[in-house]
Design an enzyme around this catalytic site. Structure first.
Site, PDB file in Angstrom:
ATOM      1  N   CYS A 106      18.339  28.080   9.340  1.00  0.00           N
ATOM      2  CA  CYS A 106      17.404  28.243   8.236  1.00  0.00           C
ATOM      3  C   CYS A 106      15.957  28.259   8.731  1.00  0.00           C
ATOM      4  CB  CYS A 106      17.661  27.162   7.183  1.00  0.00           C
ATOM      5  SG  CYS A 106      17.035  27.557   5.541  1.00  0.00           S
ATOM      6  N   HIS A 107      15.141  27.279   8.343  1.00  0.00           N
ATOM      7  CA  HIS A 107      13.745  27.201   8.752  1.00  0.00           C
ATOM      8  C   HIS A 107      13.559  26.490  10.089  1.00  0.00           C
ATOM      9  CE1 HIS A 107      13.197  28.168   4.489  1.00  0.00           C
ATOM     10  NE2 HIS A 107      11.957  28.524   4.789  1.00  0.00           N
TER      11      HIS A 107
END
Length: 183
Positions: A106-107
């Protein structure tokens, strides 16, 4: 096999911590929660508070030599906090310097960008990181999971919680392969 899970005191996406944690545990590995502060971390389920988890080791006292791999769970706030913490960034970079596998979802690649380890690598992430990764010299792809062998270590990346089954399968396979090679 001992695997570090590096998270900030709050902001980690709970499922991006717990699913890979359970996958490592299910394959006989020992997951270890490493954070920037002692005590507990506060996980989130999107914007709502989730569960708390006890910290096993503090990043400034943890030694990369004691681990076989690193998992960087996402959430928006978690990697944003980590990339501003010099010890967390140095800890992350040390896994690359040691040639150990790293998995990020994800991030979480924001921490990789800050550690200056994406140059020349192909990886994926939450789509909003595409420009950051490219500006740091990485090649961003929109794939469920991307395994990039570059130099002595392997980088496993994934986009989002929906990709967790493929991410967990890839990271356990790569961690196992790295452990067998190290023997």
């Amino acid at each position: 096999m001992r695997i570090a899970f590096l998270v900030a005191p709050e902001g980690v996406e709970q499922i991006e911590l717990t699913d890979p944690w359970q996958a490592v545990h299910a394959t006989g590995g020992v997951p270890v929660l490493v954070s920037t502060e002692k005590g507990e971390i506060q996980a989130f389920e999107h914007l709502d508070k989730g569960d708390t988890f006890p910290v096993d080791e503090v990043v400034g006292e943890a030694d990369v030599a004691d681990f076989d791999g690193l998992v960087l769970p996402g959430g928006v706030a978690n990697p944003d906090f980590l990339r501003t913490d010099e010890k967390a960034v140095a800890f992350t970079k040390a896994f690359f310097d040691a040639g150990k596998p790293v998995a990020a979802i994800c991030h979480a690649p924001w921490t990789l960008v800050e550690a200056d380890v994406v140059r020349g690598r192909v990886l994926t992430s939450w789509p909003s990181l595409r420009t950051d990764i490219r500006n740091a010299g990485g090649d961003w792809v929109d794939e469920q999971v991307k395994v990039c062998d570059h130099g002595p270590n392997t980088l496993i990346t994934s986009r989002k919680p929906d990709d967790l089954p493929a991410f967990c399968e890839a990271l356990t396979k790569e961690f196992d392969k790295a452990e067998r090679t190290a023997r």
